[in-house]
Design a protein around this motif. Structure first.
Motif, PDB file in Angstrom:
ATOM      1  N   ALA A 100      45.421  24.853 -49.628  1.00  0.00           N
ATOM      2  CA  ALA A 100      46.223  24.000 -48.747  1.00  0.00           C
ATOM      3  C   ALA A 100      47.371  24.792 -48.130  1.00  0.00           C
ATOM      4  N   LEU A 101      47.990  25.641 -48.944  1.00  0.00           N
ATOM      5  CA  LEU A 101      49.072  26.490 -48.449  1.00  0.00           C
ATOM      6  C   LEU A 101      48.572  27.407 -47.337  1.00  0.00           C
ATOM      7  N   CYS A 102      47.391  27.990 -47.531  1.00  0.00           N
ATOM      8  CA  CYS A 102      46.848  28.929 -46.549  1.00  0.00           C
ATOM      9  C   CYS A 102      46.325  28.236 -45.304  1.00  0.00           C
ATOM     10  N   VAL A 103      45.735  27.050 -45.465  1.00  0.00           N
ATOM     11  CA  VAL A 103      45.222  26.320 -44.302  1.00  0.00           C
ATOM     12  C   VAL A 103      46.330  26.044 -43.305  1.00  0.00           C
ATOM     13  N   GLU A 104      47.473  25.641 -43.808  1.00  0.00           N
ATOM     14  CA  GLU A 104      48.585  25.297 -42.924  1.00  0.00           C
ATOM     15  C   GLU A 104      48.980  26.480 -42.042  1.00  0.00           C
ATOM     16  N   LYS A 105      48.888  27.684 -42.623  1.00  0.00           N
ATOM     17  CA  LYS A 105      49.239  28.878 -41.846  1.00  0.00           C
ATOM     18  C   LYS A 105      48.061  29.395 -41.034  1.00  0.00           C
ATOM     19  N   ILE A 202      43.788  19.873 -43.660  1.00  0.00           N
ATOM     20  CA  ILE A 202      44.410  19.582 -44.953  1.00  0.00           C
ATOM     21  C   ILE A 202      43.806  18.305 -45.549  1.00  0.00           C
ATOM     22  N   LYS A 203      43.535  17.308 -44.691  1.00  0.00           N
ATOM     23  CA  LYS A 203      42.898  16.085 -45.176  1.00  0.00           C
ATOM     24  C   LYS A 203      41.497  16.360 -45.710  1.00  0.00           C
ATOM     25  N   ALA A 204      40.755  17.244 -45.031  1.00  0.00           N
ATOM     26  CA  ALA A 204      39.407  17.601 -45.495  1.00  0.00           C
ATOM     27  C   ALA A 204      39.472  18.273 -46.860  1.00  0.00           C
ATOM     28  N   LEU A 205      40.466  19.138 -47.042  1.00  0.00           N
ATOM     29  CA  LEU A 205      40.650  19.777 -48.349  1.00  0.00           C
ATOM     30  C   LEU A 205      41.003  18.750 -49.409  1.00  0.00           C
ATOM     31  N   ASP A 206      41.805  17.753 -49.047  1.00  0.00           N
ATOM     32  CA  ASP A 206      42.206  16.736 -50.011  1.00  0.00           C
ATOM     33  C   ASP A 206      41.009  15.900 -50.459  1.00  0.00           C
ATOM     34  N   VAL A 207      40.086  15.648 -49.529  1.00  0.00           N
ATOM     35  CA  VAL A 207      38.862  14.937 -49.894  1.00  0.00           C
ATOM     36  C   VAL A 207      38.057  15.771 -50.899  1.00  0.00           C
ATOM     37  N   MET A 208      37.950  17.072 -50.633  1.00  0.00           N
ATOM     38  CA  MET A 208      37.263  17.956 -51.576  1.00  0.00           C
ATOM     39  C   MET A 208      37.942  17.920 -52.938  1.00  0.00           C
TER      40      MET A 208
END
Length: 230
Positions: A100-105, A202-208
């Motif tokens: 999540a940290l890396c996706v944002e960047k 980030i939402k897709a990662l949260d679903v995972m």
């Protein structure tokens, strides 16, 4: 070159690379499910299989113990590590937090070449039906995001964590029932990245994190009931 007893994979006889070769092959045997959780790892037996002395075997077992793939216990020797539910939660906590940290960047920085490689991996995952090979593609796909963020330390940490939990994902029956959903979730993440939509990624990662981790947790619990800890 010397041949091992595992799928005829070759071991480099050069002393400078022998230890790394043995460690790599043992790691693959564990993460691909050739050596199962709880299985004893006798140094003499492994040395004979690999056609090496016990010294590189001993060093490799120490390295893999540091990675969480092997348990070393006094008077019991080495065994393939079995994950507890707490350990699974810890590993996935690391994976999802760092991703999540890396996706944002990373999402705003993804270029044409990175997106093309991600698309190719998504397409390969759609076609691949072999559990180990599919999981390797998935790890590569997620790693591209970490690399795009310029977080090389995160890549190493997340890859190590994913390899540790992956050996439970690739058990054939579980994989067959879950892989359609995993494919869809990876594609959802890719589409968000392709649109440069950080919030959607980030939402897709949260679903995972919520769905995939929950399913794998239940699978690990069932596995532990069938295969009691030694």
């Amino acid at each position: 070159m010397r041949h091992t007893g595992f799928d005829s994979v070759q071991i480099d006889a050069d002393a400078r690379t022998l230890g790394a070769s043995v460690t790599h092959r043992l790691r693959l045997a564990i993460t691909r499910g050739e050596l199962m959780p709880g299985q004893p790892l006798g140094q003499e037996d492994l040395a004979q299989r690999f056609g090496v002395s016990r010294v590189p075997i001993r060093d490799s077992l120490k390295q893999l113990a540091a990675e969480g793939l092997v348990d070393l216990a006094p008077y019991r020797g080495a065994v393939v590590a079995q994950l507890s539910l707490d350990e699974l939660d810890e590993l996935y906590g690391i994976i999802w937090s760092l991703e999540a940290l890396c996706v944002e960047k990373a999402v705003p920085l993804l270029g044409v070449a990175e997106l093309a490689r991600m698309a190719a991996l998504i397409d390969e995952m759609e076609r691949e039906a072999r559990p180990s090979e599919w999981y390797a593609l998935s790890v590569s796909f997620h790693s591209l995001i970490l690399v795009a963020a310029g977080r090389s330390r995160c890549v190493r940490i997340v890859d190590e964590c994913r390899h540790n939990v992956g050996r439970y994902l690739i058990e054939r029956d579980f994989f067959a029932t879950q892989v359609p959903a995993w494919r869809a979730r990876n594609r959802k993440l890719f589409e968000a990245c392709r649109r440069r939509d950080t919030a959607a990624a980030i939402k897709a990662l949260d679903v995972m994190r919520t769905l995939s981790t929950g399913q794998i947790r239940e699978h690990l619990k069932a596995t532990q009931r069938r295969r009691p800890a030694r």
